[in-house]
Design a protein around this motif. Structure first.
Motif, mmCIF file in Angstrom:
data_model
loop_
_atom_site.group_PDB
_atom_site.id
_atom_site.type_symbol
_atom_site.label_atom_id
_atom_site.label_comp_id
_atom_site.label_asym_id
_atom_site.label_seq_id
_atom_site.Cartn_x
_atom_site.Cartn_y
_atom_site.Cartn_z
ATOM 1 N N LEU A 10 39.823 33.565 70.992
ATOM 2 C CA LEU A 10 39.745 33.306 69.554
ATOM 3 C C LEU A 10 40.600 34.326 68.828
ATOM 4 N N THR A 11 41.592 33.848 68.098
ATOM 5 C CA THR A 11 42.470 34.731 67.322
ATOM 6 C C THR A 11 42.164 34.542 65.842
ATOM 7 N N VAL A 12 41.815 35.640 65.182
ATOM 8 C CA VAL A 12 41.391 35.623 63.783
ATOM 9 C C VAL A 12 42.310 36.525 62.972
ATOM 10 N N THR A 13 42.699 36.079 61.789
ATOM 11 C CA THR A 13 43.427 36.934 60.864
ATOM 12 C C THR A 13 42.578 37.150 59.613
ATOM 13 N N ALA A 14 42.555 38.389 59.160
ATOM 14 C CA ALA A 14 41.842 38.750 57.927
ATOM 15 C C ALA A 14 42.618 39.887 57.283
ATOM 16 N N GLY A 15 42.379 40.121 55.992
ATOM 17 C CA GLY A 15 43.065 41.199 55.296
ATOM 18 C C GLY A 15 42.707 42.559 55.868
ATOM 19 N N ASP A 44 41.470 49.406 41.673
ATOM 20 C CA ASP A 44 41.789 48.583 42.842
ATOM 21 C C ASP A 44 42.672 47.429 42.372
ATOM 22 N N ASP A 45 43.975 47.537 42.646
ATOM 23 C CA ASP A 45 44.925 46.522 42.175
ATOM 24 C C ASP A 45 45.088 45.360 43.148
ATOM 25 N N SER A 46 44.277 45.321 44.200
ATOM 26 C CA SER A 46 44.453 44.267 45.203
ATOM 27 C C SER A 46 44.006 42.901 44.696
ATOM 28 N N ILE A 47 43.222 42.864 43.613
ATOM 29 C CA ILE A 47 42.755 41.570 43.111
ATOM 30 C C ILE A 47 43.239 41.300 41.692
ATOM 31 N N THR A 48 44.362 41.899 41.326
ATOM 32 C CA THR A 48 44.892 41.651 39.976
ATOM 33 C C THR A 48 45.373 40.216 39.809
ATOM 34 N N PHE A 49 45.487 39.479 40.921
ATOM 35 C CA PHE A 49 45.920 38.081 40.827
ATOM 36 C C PHE A 49 44.816 37.174 40.289
ATOM 37 N N LEU A 50 43.572 37.643 40.297
ATOM 38 C CA LEU A 50 42.467 36.813 39.820
ATOM 39 C C LEU A 50 42.495 36.693 38.304
ATOM 40 N N GLN A 51 42.174 35.506 37.831
ATOM 41 C CA GLN A 51 42.065 35.261 36.395
ATOM 42 C C GLN A 51 40.729 34.573 36.106
ATOM 43 N N PRO A 52 39.971 35.054 35.102
ATOM 44 C CA PRO A 52 40.272 36.226 34.280
ATOM 45 C C PRO A 52 40.167 37.525 35.078
ATOM 46 N N PRO A 53 40.804 38.590 34.590
ATOM 47 C CA PRO A 53 40.811 39.853 35.326
ATOM 48 C C PRO A 53 39.403 40.394 35.541
ATOM 49 N N CYS A 54 39.180 40.886 36.755
ATOM 50 C CA CYS A 54 37.888 41.491 37.100
ATOM 51 C C CYS A 54 38.154 42.984 37.282
ATOM 52 N N ASP A 55 38.203 43.707 36.156
ATOM 53 C CA ASP A 55 38.672 45.086 36.182
ATOM 54 C C ASP A 55 37.753 45.986 35.368
ATOM 55 N N TRP A 56 38.156 47.234 35.184
ATOM 56 C CA TRP A 56 37.327 48.179 34.433
ATOM 57 C C TRP A 56 37.029 47.720 33.000
ATOM 58 N N PRO A 57 38.008 47.253 32.217
ATOM 59 C CA PRO A 57 37.674 46.784 30.868
ATOM 60 C C PRO A 57 36.615 45.686 30.878
ATOM 61 N N ALA A 58 36.676 44.779 31.882
ATOM 62 C CA ALA A 58 35.676 43.705 31.972
ATOM 63 C C ALA A 58 34.298 44.285 32.249
ATOM 64 N N TRP A 59 34.216 45.276 33.157
ATOM 65 C CA TRP A 59 32.897 45.854 33.453
ATOM 66 C C TRP A 59 32.350 46.594 32.236
ATOM 67 N N PHE A 60 33.194 47.338 31.557
ATOM 68 C CA PHE A 60 32.716 48.050 30.370
ATOM 69 C C PHE A 60 32.204 47.064 29.320
ATOM 70 N N GLY A 71 44.310 56.960 35.652
ATOM 71 C CA GLY A 71 43.539 56.807 36.879
ATOM 72 C C GLY A 71 44.417 56.412 38.051
ATOM 73 N N ALA A 72 43.992 56.819 39.248
ATOM 74 C CA ALA A 72 44.731 56.484 40.465
ATOM 75 C C ALA A 72 44.647 54.982 40.728
ATOM 76 N N ARG A 73 45.753 54.409 41.158
ATOM 77 C CA ARG A 73 45.811 52.972 41.422
ATOM 78 C C ARG A 73 46.167 52.751 42.886
ATOM 79 N N PHE A 74 45.474 51.781 43.501
ATOM 80 C CA PHE A 74 45.697 51.470 44.909
ATOM 81 C C PHE A 74 45.919 49.976 45.077
ATOM 82 N N SER A 75 46.879 49.640 45.920
ATOM 83 C CA SER A 75 47.164 48.223 46.180
ATOM 84 C C SER A 75 46.255 47.645 47.246
ATOM 85 N N ASN A 76 45.571 48.487 48.008
ATOM 86 C CA ASN A 76 44.632 48.031 49.040
ATOM 87 C C ASN A 76 43.217 48.468 48.667
ATOM 88 N N ALA A 77 42.272 47.535 48.764
ATOM 89 C CA ALA A 77 40.896 47.836 48.373
ATOM 90 C C ALA A 77 40.284 48.938 49.230
#
Length: 315
Positions: free
Chosen positions: A96-101, A191-207, A219-225
């Motif tokens: 079984l060969t599986v691919t995941a992020g 965490d910039d790995s999910i910036t493709f989602l709309q609407p954005p699920c980011d710090w302003p949304a949580w606040f 703030g530090a930004r990362f492309s990988n979660a």
């Protein structure tokens, strides 16, 4: 000029030479001598009745006929390779060969895989940690686990629970920032790995979910979660962590989630394979295990007020 197809070995020699633009490199790929490869191409040209290459001093280049043949030859051999792999997989119930992020592999799959291996010692599990778009018909992959909202046209797609995010940090940082409002002054990790989602699920949304209008400018930004989570583990700051990425660290006390408000993303993980392949024993076993493992921690969501991100979208 014959209308019948030439020998497959001659076409394969041409395909390799056309890709490399070198008889020597093509011969090396096919594990034959340059003389043998040159003979195969010459026989192909005789079959066609015209040259396919111009032989230069230290190089070759395609003729007009060669340029006409090269794309079809490449596609044909790729299709044959794909069909051969698919036929082999149909008779293989043990591999079984599986691919995941990379992030899901590091933070969720890898720590749990010993359970699947213990329950299914007969399955030889292979992993490819990548976000590259995979062609399940052409690539030697049985299952893809991907995050987002699709579409998954032409595939068997089993979505699992939606992801939610909440601030997580080390216990030491939690003592310094005891309230949502105090996070305005905290070092925030993005965490910039999910910036493709709309609407954005980011710090302003949580606040906004906790009644605060605040848009962090630094703030530090990362492309990988997983890198963002690792930074939080190192005490760099506070990260808006996804459920799947933080549960193990929270359970084991390395991170804490002090504020019981979470925002639910529109994305979710999906278990993907070719239609009908979900019935193969090893794929069905992995699918059932994957879903069961997610359900084991479903109760953690009961501890949070989970607000769909659409409800806190900026006007």
């Amino acid at each position: 000029m014959s209308a019948s197809l030439p020998p497959l070995t001659a076409l394969r020699a041409f395909d390799a030479a056309a890709r490399h633009m070198s008889f020597a490199k093509a011969a090396e790929e096919l594990h034959v001598t340059p003389a043998a490869l040159s003979f195969q191409i010459k026989s192909l040209e005789e079959h066609l009745g015209r040259p396919l290459f111009r032989r230069l001093n230290r190089a070759v280049e395609l003729t007009e006929a060669g340029r006409a043949l090269a794309p079809g030859a490449a596609e044909g051999f790729a299709a044959l390779q794909s069909a051969w792999q698919a036929a082999r997989r149909q008779g293989d119930d043990t591999t079984l060969t599986v691919t995941a992020g990379p992030a899901l592999t590091a933070k969720w799959l890898a720590p749990r895989l010993y359970e699947f291996a213990r329950e299914h010692p007969e399955i030889d599990l292979r992993f490819s940690a990548t976000l590259r778009n995979m062609d399940l018909e052409r690539d030697d992959v049985d299952v893809a686990i991907r995050f987002g909202d699709g579409p998954d046209e032409g595939l068997y797609s089993l979505p699992v629970r939606k992801e939610w995010q909440t601030p997580v940090m080390t216990p030491e940082l939690a003592a310094q920032y005891p309230t949502p409002d105090s996070l305005r002054d905290a070092p925030l990790i993005h965490d910039d790995s999910i910036t493709f989602l709309q609407p954005p699920c980011d710090w302003p949304a949580w606040f906004r979910a906790v009644g605060i209008e605040f848009v962090p400018e630094h703030g530090a930004r990362f492309s990988n979660a997983d890198h963002a989570i690792d930074a939080a583990l190192a005490g760099v700051g506070v990260v808006l962590g996804r459920r799947s990425m933080i549960l193990k660290d929270i359970t084991e006390g390395r991170l804490v989630a002090p504020f019981k408000t979470a925002i639910e993303t529109k994305g979710r993980y999906r278990f993907l394979c070719l239609p009908g392949a979900e019935k193969r024993p090893q794929i069905a076993a992995f699918r059932d295990w994957f879903v069961a493992e997610i359900e084991k921690t479903a109760h953690v969501s009961d501890e949070f007020e989970i607000i769909p991100v659409e409800k806190v979208t900026a006007p």
